[in-house]
Motif scaffolding. Structure first.
Motif, PDB file in Angstrom:
ATOM      1  N   LYS A   1     -30.067 -30.758 -61.983  1.00 36.93           N
ATOM      2  CA  LYS A   1     -30.089 -31.988 -61.156  1.00 36.93           C
ATOM      3  C   LYS A   1     -28.731 -32.296 -61.089  1.00 36.93           C
ATOM      4  CE  LYS A   1     -34.331 -32.301 -60.374  1.00 36.93           C
ATOM      5  NZ  LYS A   1     -34.868 -32.212 -59.249  1.00 36.93           N
TER       6      LYS A   1
ATOM      7  N   GLU B   1     -41.584 -31.600 -62.604  1.00 39.03           N
ATOM      8  CA  GLU B   1     -41.705 -32.009 -61.344  1.00 39.03           C
ATOM      9  C   GLU B   1     -42.293 -33.471 -61.253  1.00 39.03           C
ATOM     10  OE1 GLU B   1     -44.034 -29.434 -58.556  1.00 39.03           O
ATOM     11  OE2 GLU B   1     -42.396 -27.785 -59.366  1.00 39.03           O
TER      12      GLU B   1
ATOM     13  N   THR C   1     -39.413 -35.683 -62.417  1.00 36.96           N
ATOM     14  CA  THR C   1     -38.425 -35.966 -61.091  1.00 36.96           C
ATOM     15  C   THR C   1     -39.200 -37.072 -60.379  1.00 36.96           C
ATOM     16  OG1 THR C   1     -37.748 -33.801 -61.189  1.00 36.96           O
ATOM     17  CG2 THR C   1     -37.405 -34.868 -59.327  1.00 36.96           C
TER      18      THR C   1
ATOM     19  N   LYS D   1     -37.168 -40.461 -59.924  1.00 37.08           N
ATOM     20  CA  LYS D   1     -36.418 -40.202 -58.661  1.00 37.08           C
ATOM     21  C   LYS D   1     -35.146 -41.017 -58.647  1.00 37.08           C
ATOM     22  CE  LYS D   1     -37.179 -38.470 -54.150  1.00 37.08           C
ATOM     23  NZ  LYS D   1     -37.944 -37.399 -53.674  1.00 37.08           N
TER      24      LYS D   1
ATOM     25  N   ILE E   1     -32.600 -40.873 -61.368  1.00 30.83           N
ATOM     26  CA  ILE E   1     -31.983 -39.534 -61.548  1.00 30.83           C
ATOM     27  C   ILE E   1     -30.638 -39.776 -60.659  1.00 30.83           C
ATOM     28  CG2 ILE E   1     -32.204 -37.176 -60.755  1.00 30.83           C
ATOM     29  CD1 ILE E   1     -34.820 -37.223 -62.127  1.00 30.83           C
TER      30      ILE E   1
END
Length: 60
Positions: A10, A38, A41, A45, A48
């Motif tokens: 990432k 996933e 993430t 989201k 991040i």
């Protein structure tokens, strides 16, 4: 997948992240170990993106 490898994918520098915000790093690591990358993430989201801006991985 290891948490540090995930952060690198990432474009987040895991060492800098851990040194600067160890509490969040440890919290995220424990959450990451309980779910699929996933799902992690999707769950984190927007956070991040914030962390990526703070601890951007320097590319050679």
């Amino acid at each position: 997948m290891e948490f540090e490898a995930y952060l690198t994918s990432k474009k987040i520098d895991p060492e800098t992240f851990q040194k600067a915000d160890n509490a969040r790093f440890q919290e995220w690591r424990s959450i990451f170990e309980t779910m699929h990358p996933e799902s992690f993430t999707a769950h984190k989201k927007f956070l991040i993106n914030e962390i990526r801006r703070r601890y951007h991985l320097k590319e050679d």
